[in-house]
Design an enzyme around this catalytic site. Sequence first.
Site, short mmCIF file in Angstrom:
data_model
loop_
_atom_site.label_atom_id
_atom_site.label_comp_id
_atom_site.label_asym_id
_atom_site.label_seq_id
_atom_site.Cartn_x
_atom_site.Cartn_y
_atom_site.Cartn_z
N HIS A 238 -0.10 1.41 -1.10
CA HIS A 238 0.29 1.05 0.26
C HIS A 238 1.12 2.17 0.83
CE1 HIS A 238 1.87 -1.23 3.63
NE2 HIS A 238 0.84 -2.04 3.45
N ASP B 119 -4.37 -7.38 -0.29
CA ASP B 119 -5.83 -7.58 -0.37
C ASP B 119 -6.32 -7.81 -1.80
OD1 ASP B 119 -6.38 -7.20 2.38
OD2 ASP B 119 -5.93 -5.09 2.09
#
Length: 435
Positions: free
Chosen positions: A312, A369
Amino acid sequence: MNTQAVTSQTANISVEGKSIELPIIVGSENEKAIDISALRQETGYITLDNGFMNTGSCQSSICFIDGEQGILRYRGIDIEDLAEKSTFVEVAYLLIYGKLPNKTELEDFSQGLTRHSLLHEDMTHFFSGFPSNAHPMAILSSMTCSLSTYYPGSQDTNDDEQMNLDVIRILSKLRTIAAFSYKKSIGQPLIYPDNSLSYCANFLNMMFAVPSEPYEIDPEIVKIINQLLILHADHEQNCSTSTVRTVQSSGASIYAAISAGIAALWGPLHGGANQAVLEMLENIQASGDDYKTYLGKVKDKKSNIRLMGFGHRVYKNFDPRAKILRQAADKILSKLGVKDPLLELAKGLEEQALTDPYFVDRKLYPNVDFYSGIIYKALGIPMDMFTVMFALGRIPGWLAHFKEQRDSGVKKIFRPRQIYTGPTQTTYVPIDKRA
Ligand code: ACO
């Protein structure tokens, strides 16, 4: 609301022997920035920051992330509390209007969402124009922009009453569009919204009910849909939200901005990652690779393979949303009696990656996700609808950022500069003289 947080501190920058003083901005959680807006004027230099790794594009009071500590808060409230105690509608209100609603405010807001759930009947014909295998994100984005043609008043972006109405319309109708696009893709009749149902129950009903038999709505599934949408509801200046703010800065309508945000979300490095994670897990399963073999491929820079659902831009620690979803996946799969080997595969990959120096050194952890797709799959939501689910969750965040920027008094169009690397002045050669 103007959220300027200028301090009396300054930073000195020296370029080509010229020293200039630039203001320092400090946010409410002590994040610091140097305001470089006068740099070019004073020195002739711009800053270059590929991928905006180190660029603050605005000041915002909507969402706080501490990527080192793994903290996410909406309007100051921890995501863990909201996911456990709140509903998606309440969180939407919190994000858009800046505070938790009281009973009357929540009732009014919910009623507005209920009243505006229908699409103009002419819009239902649009669905027949798309191929049956059209990606639902393409449908969602184009239908959102098309909605503006039914509400031409939205072009006047200075009208507060109009904007509040459009906020409600978007939040309510995109849910209907999403469910209708699914029904069309499988050839089932459209199920119209049912005003007696809550926001999430209504969505489930439109997705899974059929006219020929009763559909029972399971409150635990309603709860998990609420949680999933809450966890996706905002994430400060991510790619799609920055897109929404960029479009807003040009003065375009809220429908145009949200439609562009949906398009940005679609990419596999952003919201498209939840679909990509499940495709990856299925491919690993089909190939018979073990974790080590697959992670070996991921680590080979020539392979161009990434461990989808990992890493991320902001989190260099656990994404708190992934933690919540890992537990939720276990809970909902066991409640539904689903034994999905992909969940075990995902857990195994996670465990292996978290002790592998490649991932440890780069601070790569599971993101939101990584587990969401497994839950959607267990709920019967097809893979190409996963990113649509993300979009439905993110709508309040996009709306809140659109509104915050519109109301901020900062009227600057987003217009970055560049360092030109093309040819210098070149003569035009007529076509018959070209090699
Ligand atoms: N698998 C393997 N290696 C990775 C991964 C990954 N998932 N993510 C990052 N890396 C590596 C990069 O190759 C790079 O290595 P290097 O330093 O040897 O070149 C290093 O880690 C840094 O990666 P960047 O791409 O520079 O990090 P950035 O912050 O730009 O990217 C992103 C963040 C796009 C999320 C990235 O981690 C990624 O592609 N993840 C997989 C896709 C994904 O899950 N996206 C969802 C993000 S969350 C969201 O949008 C909701």
